[in-house]
Scaffold this motif. Structure first.
Motif, mmCIF file in Angstrom:
data_model
loop_
_atom_site.group_PDB
_atom_site.id
_atom_site.type_symbol
_atom_site.label_atom_id
_atom_site.label_comp_id
_atom_site.label_asym_id
_atom_site.label_seq_id
_atom_site.Cartn_x
_atom_site.Cartn_y
_atom_site.Cartn_z
ATOM 1 N N ASN A 3 -32.039 23.479 6.093
ATOM 2 C CA ASN A 3 -31.964 24.867 5.645
ATOM 3 C C ASN A 3 -32.702 25.700 6.684
ATOM 4 O O ASN A 3 -33.902 25.507 6.890
ATOM 5 C CB ASN A 3 -32.605 25.029 4.276
ATOM 6 C CG ASN A 3 -31.836 24.313 3.192
ATOM 7 O OD1 ASN A 3 -30.716 23.861 3.407
ATOM 8 N ND2 ASN A 3 -32.426 24.202 2.026
ATOM 9 N N GLY A 64 -27.375 23.280 5.824
ATOM 10 C CA GLY A 64 -27.083 23.253 4.396
ATOM 11 C C GLY A 64 -27.063 24.632 3.787
ATOM 12 O O GLY A 64 -26.250 24.926 2.913
ATOM 13 N N GLU A 65 -27.960 25.475 4.227
ATOM 14 C CA GLU A 65 -27.942 26.868 3.807
ATOM 15 C C GLU A 65 -28.764 27.705 4.759
ATOM 16 O O GLU A 65 -29.769 27.251 5.310
ATOM 17 C CB GLU A 65 -28.422 27.050 2.366
ATOM 18 C CG GLU A 65 -29.854 26.628 2.110
ATOM 19 C CD GLU A 65 -30.279 26.838 0.657
ATOM 20 O OE1 GLU A 65 -29.586 26.325 -0.249
ATOM 21 O OE2 GLU A 65 -31.305 27.502 0.449
ATOM 22 N N LYS A 110 -21.706 22.530 11.401
ATOM 23 C CA LYS A 110 -21.190 22.823 10.067
ATOM 24 C C LYS A 110 -22.247 23.655 9.345
ATOM 25 O O LYS A 110 -23.431 23.349 9.399
ATOM 26 C CB LYS A 110 -20.890 21.536 9.326
ATOM 27 C CG LYS A 110 -19.709 20.819 9.921
ATOM 28 C CD LYS A 110 -19.268 19.671 9.067
ATOM 29 C CE LYS A 110 -17.955 19.188 9.588
ATOM 30 N NZ LYS A 110 -17.963 17.977 10.277
ATOM 31 N N THR A 111 -21.776 24.693 8.656
ATOM 32 C CA THR A 111 -22.699 25.687 8.125
ATOM 33 C C THR A 111 -22.283 26.166 6.744
ATOM 34 O O THR A 111 -21.107 26.375 6.494
ATOM 35 C CB THR A 111 -22.717 26.921 9.054
ATOM 36 O OG1 THR A 111 -22.981 26.488 10.371
ATOM 37 C CG2 THR A 111 -23.771 27.910 8.644
ATOM 38 N N CYS A 112 -23.255 26.348 5.876
ATOM 39 C CA CYS A 112 -23.047 26.975 4.572
ATOM 40 C C CYS A 112 -23.891 28.244 4.531
ATOM 41 O O CYS A 112 -25.101 28.189 4.733
ATOM 42 C CB CYS A 112 -23.463 26.046 3.439
ATOM 43 S SG CYS A 112 -22.470 24.552 3.333
ATOM 44 N N SER A 115 -25.925 33.361 0.285
ATOM 45 C CA SER A 115 -25.335 32.811 -0.913
ATOM 46 C C SER A 115 -24.078 33.606 -1.225
ATOM 47 O O SER A 115 -23.918 34.732 -0.760
ATOM 48 C CB SER A 115 -26.346 32.922 -2.041
ATOM 49 O OG SER A 115 -25.862 32.545 -3.288
ATOM 50 N N PHE A 163 -15.507 29.444 -0.760
ATOM 51 C CA PHE A 163 -16.385 28.377 -0.318
ATOM 52 C C PHE A 163 -15.857 27.692 0.936
ATOM 53 O O PHE A 163 -16.600 27.383 1.830
ATOM 54 C CB PHE A 163 -16.613 27.344 -1.426
ATOM 55 C CG PHE A 163 -17.638 27.751 -2.435
ATOM 56 C CD1 PHE A 163 -18.939 27.982 -2.054
ATOM 57 C CD2 PHE A 163 -17.290 27.912 -3.767
ATOM 58 C CE1 PHE A 163 -19.893 28.363 -2.972
ATOM 59 C CE2 PHE A 163 -18.244 28.299 -4.685
ATOM 60 C CZ PHE A 163 -19.542 28.524 -4.303
ATOM 61 N N LEU A 166 -16.648 29.676 3.938
ATOM 62 C CA LEU A 166 -18.053 29.652 4.300
ATOM 63 C C LEU A 166 -18.478 28.314 4.888
ATOM 64 O O LEU A 166 -19.333 28.254 5.736
ATOM 65 C CB LEU A 166 -18.922 29.971 3.082
ATOM 66 C CG LEU A 166 -18.742 31.355 2.482
ATOM 67 C CD1 LEU A 166 -19.573 31.489 1.216
ATOM 68 C CD2 LEU A 166 -19.103 32.436 3.473
ATOM 69 N N VAL A 167 -17.894 27.232 4.420
ATOM 70 C CA VAL A 167 -18.332 25.911 4.831
ATOM 71 C C VAL A 167 -17.560 25.406 6.042
ATOM 72 O O VAL A 167 -18.100 24.752 6.911
ATOM 73 C CB VAL A 167 -18.190 24.914 3.661
ATOM 74 C CG1 VAL A 167 -18.525 23.505 4.099
ATOM 75 C CG2 VAL A 167 -19.104 25.341 2.515
ATOM 76 N N ASP A 168 -16.301 25.698 6.151
ATOM 77 C CA ASP A 168 -15.456 25.141 7.206
ATOM 78 C C ASP A 168 -15.672 25.882 8.513
ATOM 79 O O ASP A 168 -14.992 26.834 8.812
ATOM 80 C CB ASP A 168 -13.982 25.212 6.786
ATOM 81 C CG ASP A 168 -13.090 24.462 7.747
ATOM 82 O OD1 ASP A 168 -11.909 24.787 7.805
ATOM 83 O OD2 ASP A 168 -13.594 23.567 8.441
ATOM 84 N N SER A 169 -16.657 25.443 9.292
ATOM 85 C CA SER A 169 -16.948 26.131 10.546
ATOM 86 C C SER A 169 -16.471 25.344 11.734
ATOM 87 O O SER A 169 -16.482 24.211 11.904
ATOM 88 C CB SER A 169 -18.429 26.436 10.675
ATOM 89 O OG SER A 169 -19.229 25.306 10.508
#
Length: 169
Positions: A3, A64-65, A110-112, A115, A163, A166-169
């Motif tokens: 994070n 992760g965030e 890879k990134t989340c 929020s 989602f 946001l996640v699929d980088s």
């Protein structure tokens, strides 16, 4: 998975460095690299710590965030819609284009983004409750460079699609 939160390390003097605005950078005498992004510096610090533990390139680092709040205590410098947009857009750009960081060139992380929504029931500071990109009615508070304009109705866009973006980088 880490994070990464430059938000928790910035101050008024390092705000541009933290939110990907043009800046003179911070020179790291150990690596002889002038970092112009606190996020890059944090990712490289993690990479070097892993390398010293003999993991090197054997372990993929993922975020992760990470995010930036849109609201904080009254008078707090550097928190608002513009800073949140600029940080998240900058982080998405760094992580998704494959440029990598100075110590990890050519790497896509890879990134989340933290929020999707604010957490108005979360204990803690005003900032802790205000990291969301969307309002509760699915209207965007700002666009970090992920939202399609035009025919997409934000109110009817499946949350899973958001989602994935946001996640699929």
């Amino acid at each position: 998975m880490v994070n990464a939160y430059p938000y928790f390390s910035y101050n008024a003097a390092t705000l541009n460095y933290a939110v990907f605005h043009p800046n003179a950078g911070v020179y790291d005498p150990a690596t002889k690299i002038n970092y112009t992004s606190m996020f890059d510096a944090q990712m490289d610090a993690i990479y070097m710590a892993m390398k010293r533990l003999w993991y090197g390139d054997g372990v993929e680092i993922a975020v992760g965030e990470a995010g930036w709040p849109t609201k904080a205590e009254a008078g707090q410098v550097g928190v608002g819609l513009e800073e949140a947009r600029d940080f998240n857009a900058g982080m998405i750009r760094v992580c998704s284009v494959g440029k990598g960081t100075p110590m990890m060139p050519g790497r896509r992380l890879k990134t989340c983004v933290f929020s999707v929504f604010d957490e108005n029931q979360k204990p803690g500071s005003v900032a802790e409750r205000n990291f969301g990109i969307f309002n509760t009615d699915f209207t965007p508070k700002y666009d970090p460079g992920l939202l399609r304009q035009g025919s997409v109705s934000y109110a009817t866009t499946p949350l899973s699609l958001i989602f994935v973006c946001l996640v699929d980088s």
